[in-house]
Write a protein that holds these residues in place. Sequence first.
Motif, PDB file in Angstrom:
ATOM      1  N   ALA A  10     -17.115  -1.881  16.362  1.00  0.00           N
ATOM      2  CA  ALA A  10     -17.257  -2.640  15.822  1.00  0.00           C
ATOM      3  C   ALA A  10     -15.859  -1.689  14.874  1.00  0.00           C
ATOM      4  N   ASP A  12     -12.303  -1.112  13.210  1.00  0.00           N
ATOM      5  CA  ASP A  12     -10.769  -2.909  12.168  1.00  0.00           C
ATOM      6  C   ASP A  12      -9.532  -1.970  13.292  1.00  0.00           C
ATOM      7  N   ARG A  38     -13.977  -6.559  11.566  1.00  0.00           N
ATOM      8  CA  ARG A  38     -14.517  -6.752   9.941  1.00  0.00           C
ATOM      9  C   ARG A  38     -16.566  -6.418   9.898  1.00  0.00           C
ATOM     10  N   GLY A  39     -16.727  -6.291   9.169  1.00  0.00           N
ATOM     11  CA  GLY A  39     -18.163  -5.676   9.076  1.00  0.00           C
ATOM     12  C   GLY A  39     -18.599  -6.973   8.996  1.00  0.00           C
ATOM     13  N   ASP A  40     -18.621  -7.990   8.090  1.00  0.00           N
ATOM     14  CA  ASP A  40     -18.800  -9.390   8.522  1.00  0.00           C
ATOM     15  C   ASP A  40     -18.981  -9.923   9.926  1.00  0.00           C
ATOM     16  N   VAL A  42     -20.122  -8.271  12.063  1.00  0.00           N
ATOM     17  CA  VAL A  42     -20.910  -7.836  12.598  1.00  0.00           C
ATOM     18  C   VAL A  42     -22.465  -8.351  13.498  1.00  0.00           C
ATOM     19  N   LEU A  56     -20.431   1.176  15.136  1.00  0.00           N
ATOM     20  CA  LEU A  56     -19.862   0.861  13.254  1.00  0.00           C
ATOM     21  C   LEU A  56     -19.226   1.527  12.574  1.00  0.00           C
ATOM     22  N   MET A  60     -14.250  -0.814   6.896  1.00  0.00           N
ATOM     23  CA  MET A  60     -13.218  -1.909   7.647  1.00  0.00           C
ATOM     24  C   MET A  60     -13.576  -3.431   6.638  1.00  0.00           C
ATOM     25  N   CYS A  63     -17.109  -6.117   5.110  1.00  0.00           N
ATOM     26  CA  CYS A  63     -18.061  -5.467   4.437  1.00  0.00           C
ATOM     27  C   CYS A  63     -17.524  -4.314   5.081  1.00  0.00           C
ATOM     28  N   THR A  64     -18.910  -3.085   4.705  1.00  0.00           N
ATOM     29  CA  THR A  64     -18.204  -1.849   5.402  1.00  0.00           C
ATOM     30  C   THR A  64     -20.016  -1.593   6.338  1.00  0.00           C
ATOM     31  N   GLY A  65     -19.216  -0.129   7.173  1.00  0.00           N
ATOM     32  CA  GLY A  65     -20.418  -0.454   8.199  1.00  0.00           C
ATOM     33  C   GLY A  65     -21.839   0.405   7.932  1.00  0.00           C
ATOM     34  N   ALA A  68     -23.090  -3.462   7.018  1.00  0.00           N
ATOM     35  CA  ALA A  68     -23.353  -4.258   8.706  1.00  0.00           C
ATOM     36  C   ALA A  68     -24.873  -4.022   8.931  1.00  0.00           C
TER      37      ALA A  68
END
Length: 204
Positions: A10, A12, A38-40, A42, A56, A60, A63-65, A68
């Motif tokens: 993951a 970006d 994208r974090g969402d 994952v 991760l 991103m 949402c952030t790594g 995630a």
Amino acid sequence: MSSTIKVLLAEDQSMVREALAALLGLEDDIEVVAQVARGDEVLPTARQHDIDVALLDIEMPGCTGIEAAAQLNEALPAVKLVVLTTFGRPGYLRSAMEAGADAFLVKDAPAAQLAEAVRKVLAGERVIDPTLAAAALAEGANPLTDREREVLRAAADGSTNAELAATLHLSQGTVRNYLSTAIQKLAVRNRTEAVRIAREKGWL
């Protein structure tokens, strides 16, 4: 578990993601079976591909790594989590560990080190960049509460107290109090400096 380690990547930035995938693909025992930007994406992607390890990035969209990682840790606890960052911020390391990360590495680490980290976490080991570990210990814990961090994050775009109150469903007085407390804790003069310092330390 098969002899090949199945990895979800993951990240970006497409060039970075493709480079990491290509480098890991050179390893005989590692296969990048899915990539997301994208974090969402994952968690749903991880569910589809029966992965062993998730790599991760922190920064991103969606949402952030770290967020995630927390989602994966809760939904698919058998998946090992390796958090990668461009920014060696001690607060990120602490947050990543709290989210269940098994490893925390900076992106400019040698490719062989990343591949070895993937193998180590699968064997049950924890891998942390030693320089970041030392910095995190020296830095100490994040002094901000979850609510103070939430208000500071929302204030980063220059919103007024009234706008923040409406967005966060709080009174203007409560918003003012949270901002004031955060400013005092960080020993700065205003909210702009508070946001900057908190970001630099990886506390937002």
